[in-house]
Scaffold this motif. Sequence first.
Motif, PDB file in Angstrom:
ATOM      1  N   THR A 265       0.909  -1.226   0.142  1.00 52.43           N
ATOM      2  CA  THR A 265      -0.184   0.077  -0.111  1.00 52.43           C
ATOM      3  C   THR A 265       0.813   1.416   0.098  1.00 52.43           C
ATOM      4  O   THR A 265       0.609   2.042  -0.770  1.00 52.43           O
ATOM      5  N   GLU A 266       1.830   1.214   0.827  1.00 52.31           N
ATOM      6  CA  GLU A 266       2.657   2.383   0.780  1.00 52.31           C
ATOM      7  C   GLU A 266       3.193   2.821  -0.398  1.00 52.31           C
ATOM      8  O   GLU A 266       3.152   3.835  -0.951  1.00 52.31           O
ATOM      9  N   MET A 267       3.863   1.580  -1.168  1.00 54.04           N
ATOM     10  CA  MET A 267       4.646   1.651  -2.453  1.00 54.04           C
ATOM     11  C   MET A 267       3.562   2.348  -3.501  1.00 54.04           C
ATOM     12  O   MET A 267       3.858   3.196  -4.349  1.00 54.04           O
ATOM     13  N   LYS A 268       2.270   1.748  -3.464  1.00 57.10           N
ATOM     14  CA  LYS A 268       1.510   2.416  -4.539  1.00 57.10           C
ATOM     15  C   LYS A 268       0.968   3.542  -4.301  1.00 57.10           C
ATOM     16  O   LYS A 268       0.639   4.506  -5.259  1.00 57.10           O
ATOM     17  N   ASN A 269       0.610   4.026  -3.039  1.00 61.79           N
ATOM     18  CA  ASN A 269       0.542   5.408  -2.718  1.00 61.79           C
ATOM     19  C   ASN A 269       1.674   6.323  -2.956  1.00 61.79           C
ATOM     20  O   ASN A 269       1.505   7.515  -3.495  1.00 61.79           O
ATOM     21  N   ALA A 270       2.783   5.904  -2.867  1.00 63.49           N
ATOM     22  CA  ALA A 270       3.941   6.969  -3.123  1.00 63.49           C
ATOM     23  C   ALA A 270       4.045   7.067  -4.737  1.00 63.49           C
ATOM     24  O   ALA A 270       4.315   8.064  -5.319  1.00 63.49           O
ATOM     25  N   MET A 271       3.840   5.837  -5.463  1.00 64.53           N
ATOM     26  CA  MET A 271       3.788   5.831  -6.806  1.00 64.53           C
ATOM     27  C   MET A 271       2.649   6.861  -7.290  1.00 64.53           C
ATOM     28  O   MET A 271       3.005   7.690  -8.394  1.00 64.53           O
ATOM     29  N   ARG A 272       1.535   6.820  -6.567  1.00 62.21           N
ATOM     30  CA  ARG A 272       0.607   7.677  -7.211  1.00 62.21           C
ATOM     31  C   ARG A 272       0.914   9.191  -7.063  1.00 62.21           C
ATOM     32  O   ARG A 272       0.395   9.977  -7.622  1.00 62.21           O
ATOM     33  N   ASN A 273       1.405   9.283  -5.666  1.00 59.07           N
ATOM     34  CA  ASN A 273       1.731  10.758  -5.562  1.00 59.07           C
ATOM     35  C   ASN A 273       2.689  11.290  -6.556  1.00 59.07           C
ATOM     36  O   ASN A 273       2.550  12.454  -6.820  1.00 59.07           O
TER      37      ASN A 273
END
Length: 286
Positions: A265-273
């Motif tokens: 989840t953290e990685m997906k949020n970072a990529m999205r941001n």
Amino acid sequence: MESPRNISEFILLGLSHDKNIQIFCFVLFLFCYVALLVGNLLILISIRCSPLFHQPMYYFLSHLSCMDICYTSSITPKLIADLRGGTKTISYSNRYVAICKPLHYMLIMNKTRCNLLVLAAWAGGALHSFPQFSMAIQLPFCGPNEIDHYFCDIFPLLKVACTDTYITGVLVVANSGMVALVTFVVLFVSYVIILLSLRHHSAEGRHKALSTCGSHITVVILFFGPSIFAYLRPPTTFPEDKVFALFYTIIAPMFNPLIYTLRNTEMKNAMRNVWCQTLFSMKAHN
């Protein structure tokens, strides 16, 4: 008596001579390579451009992505080109070409420790490969130059050398075979410790950790299983070796970005941001 001639190139026999199989493999491995490059580059850029880079797990993940790109790019592009009717030869010179203690993790894995571990990983890889490179570079090649493989793996290379390579083969087994076995055992023991520690967690926590560990263990087996089979045995070659080599040269590295992004989840949020900000900035600039 005519003196033996030194060969200037090797002929790679590849995976198959069947045209239909070659076309299928070309499409499959091109897709795998593009997915591997795109996935790992997304991970690298997303981590480097976000606060996650200062967290030990993602710091190591960025180096894993870098290793996967470098490692696979030394083999796969040549394989893909050969499958589309390219010259299946390679010149002699081109051969050179935190689950157990989550609250303490950031404290234990400080920046210095992270840098030392990354340095040890890169230095260990160099120390592992340099002896084999030194042995291979000194081998004389003056006879057959056909290699039954899609890259210059060490055992097929020893097979076409015009000298007794038994001792060299034993040294390769002691080097590559033992490195693969010891690394696999260390990883296996560490996952056993993690799984044992889950007894003290909630059912939800156990399910989440087991799901994560399961995907990690799958990639470990895909990489180290064929590696151990290929290198931890008497120095000889089998036709099946090049099929097993696909697992640790293409397939396992391709799964790394999928596992560490789509299941995090953290990685997906970072990529999205990162990528949303980039697109927004480009639109604002235009």
